[in-house]
Design a protein around this motif. Sequence first.
Motif, mmCIF file in Angstrom:
data_model
loop_
_atom_site.group_PDB
_atom_site.id
_atom_site.type_symbol
_atom_site.label_atom_id
_atom_site.label_comp_id
_atom_site.label_asym_id
_atom_site.label_seq_id
_atom_site.Cartn_x
_atom_site.Cartn_y
_atom_site.Cartn_z
ATOM 1 N N GLN A 277 1.188 -1.349 -0.146
ATOM 2 C CA GLN A 277 0.074 0.301 0.021
ATOM 3 C C GLN A 277 0.296 1.043 -0.158
ATOM 4 O O GLN A 277 0.496 2.499 -0.994
ATOM 5 C CB GLN A 277 -1.035 -0.106 1.485
ATOM 6 C CG GLN A 277 -1.901 -1.428 1.211
ATOM 7 C CD GLN A 277 -1.627 -1.991 2.439
ATOM 8 O OE1 GLN A 277 -0.669 -2.668 1.513
ATOM 9 N NE2 GLN A 277 -2.314 -3.029 2.410
ATOM 10 N N ILE B 142 -1.974 8.013 -4.895
ATOM 11 C CA ILE B 142 -3.442 7.789 -4.056
ATOM 12 C C ILE B 142 -3.153 7.580 -2.533
ATOM 13 O O ILE B 142 -2.040 7.130 -2.395
ATOM 14 C CB ILE B 142 -3.604 6.766 -4.801
ATOM 15 C CG1 ILE B 142 -3.681 6.382 -6.759
ATOM 16 C CG2 ILE B 142 -4.481 6.151 -4.456
ATOM 17 C CD1 ILE B 142 -4.394 5.381 -7.709
ATOM 18 N N THR B 143 -4.853 8.297 -1.621
ATOM 19 C CA THR B 143 -3.851 7.754 -0.451
ATOM 20 C C THR B 143 -5.465 7.473 -0.566
ATOM 21 O O THR B 143 -5.545 6.848 0.771
ATOM 22 C CB THR B 143 -4.155 9.432 0.196
ATOM 23 O OG1 THR B 143 -5.153 9.644 -0.255
ATOM 24 C CG2 THR B 143 -2.419 9.728 -0.194
ATOM 25 N N ASP B 144 -6.242 7.373 -0.919
ATOM 26 C CA ASP B 144 -7.804 6.086 -0.690
ATOM 27 C C ASP B 144 -7.382 4.987 -0.989
ATOM 28 O O ASP B 144 -6.857 3.879 -0.910
ATOM 29 C CB ASP B 144 -8.577 6.329 -1.787
ATOM 30 C CG ASP B 144 -9.763 6.027 -1.846
ATOM 31 O OD1 ASP B 144 -10.332 6.698 -0.543
ATOM 32 O OD2 ASP B 144 -9.836 4.721 -1.978
ATOM 33 N N ALA B 145 -7.777 4.011 0.859
ATOM 34 C CA ALA B 145 -7.453 3.059 1.510
ATOM 35 C C ALA B 145 -8.098 1.904 0.884
ATOM 36 O O ALA B 145 -7.076 1.270 0.057
ATOM 37 C CB ALA B 145 -7.577 2.757 3.282
ATOM 38 N N ASP B 146 -9.142 2.245 0.536
ATOM 39 C CA ASP B 146 -9.322 1.094 -0.234
ATOM 40 C C ASP B 146 -8.993 0.856 -1.626
ATOM 41 O O ASP B 146 -9.227 -0.551 -2.082
ATOM 42 C CB ASP B 146 -11.053 1.526 -0.944
ATOM 43 C CG ASP B 146 -11.797 1.207 0.259
ATOM 44 O OD1 ASP B 146 -11.686 0.443 1.143
ATOM 45 O OD2 ASP B 146 -13.328 1.873 0.363
ATOM 46 N N THR B 147 -8.546 1.926 -2.271
ATOM 47 C CA THR B 147 -7.958 1.923 -3.544
ATOM 48 C C THR B 147 -6.565 0.944 -3.683
ATOM 49 O O THR B 147 -6.033 -0.066 -3.805
ATOM 50 C CB THR B 147 -7.682 3.346 -4.313
ATOM 51 O OG1 THR B 147 -8.911 3.728 -4.544
ATOM 52 C CG2 THR B 147 -7.464 2.928 -5.725
ATOM 53 N N LEU B 148 -6.023 1.677 -2.470
ATOM 54 C CA LEU B 148 -4.265 0.887 -2.616
ATOM 55 C C LEU B 148 -4.750 -0.514 -1.882
ATOM 56 O O LEU B 148 -3.575 -1.251 -2.259
ATOM 57 C CB LEU B 148 -3.749 2.207 -1.324
ATOM 58 C CG LEU B 148 -3.488 3.050 -1.818
ATOM 59 C CD1 LEU B 148 -3.230 3.609 0.178
ATOM 60 C CD2 LEU B 148 -2.058 3.406 -2.451
ATOM 61 N N GLU B 149 -5.720 -0.634 -1.339
ATOM 62 C CA GLU B 149 -6.078 -2.086 -0.987
ATOM 63 C C GLU B 149 -5.966 -3.546 -2.114
ATOM 64 O O GLU B 149 -5.381 -4.279 -2.662
ATOM 65 C CB GLU B 149 -7.504 -2.101 0.518
ATOM 66 C CG GLU B 149 -7.600 -3.580 0.775
ATOM 67 C CD GLU B 149 -6.563 -4.623 1.282
ATOM 68 O OE1 GLU B 149 -6.355 -5.966 1.444
ATOM 69 O OE2 GLU B 149 -5.448 -3.598 1.903
ATOM 70 N N SER C 143 0.563 4.293 -2.862
ATOM 71 C CA SER C 143 0.755 5.199 -3.078
ATOM 72 C C SER C 143 2.048 6.541 -3.267
ATOM 73 O O SER C 143 1.443 7.212 -3.745
ATOM 74 C CB SER C 143 0.561 5.332 -1.263
ATOM 75 O OG SER C 143 -0.073 6.770 -1.074
#
Length: 211
Positions: free
Chosen positions: A52, A61-68, A56
């Motif tokens: 993650q 990108i910092t959105d947790a769902d997208t990184l997951e 990032s």
Amino acid sequence: MKLYKVYLFDFDYTLADSSRGIVMCFRNVLERHQHTGITDDEIKRTIGKTLQESFSILTGITDADTLEAYKKEYVKEADVHMTVNTFLFPETEEVLTRLKTCGAKIGIISTKYRYRIMELLSKKLPSNFLDIIVGGEDVKEPKPSPEGVLLAIKELGCNKEEVLYIGDSIVDAETAQAAQVDFAGVLHGATTREELSAYSHVEIMKSLSEL
């Protein structure tokens, strides 16, 4: 360098060069989502961080769902491409064998999944050769949290003064510092001698043979 009772190693860029597989997996995910203009060197500079964190850094990108979601895609890519594109450094097997012959215990502390490490090493080392492997799935907090190192110390029944942690990156140096164990850097990866030397260390090595 003194003889320690326990040697704990990072995996990527310390014991093995998995950069070809890592770059391939990152690039497949990044290009699938139209992230272009990212160089191989930029990807390699993130090795040692969590997936993650790496995504990032590379994409902003910092959105947790997208990184997951990117992490899950990477893992699927790694199931196909990682092991066949990972190679132990030329001195790795000899150094580990000599340390074991001297009576030392050997372990690995990595953000990489334990099963992935075992998949590769099962083809290179005798079964039960390593005394412990702590992978990313074995801890709540990834490096530079000291959790993995402290878990190994507890499981191996040793004192911090008896432990040397060896790694290639600033994350590894910070991990050793947080765990309050000695650190030796190895210049296999993208981190420079100057960057590693900024942290407390007993040695900065060109290769593991200097152990």
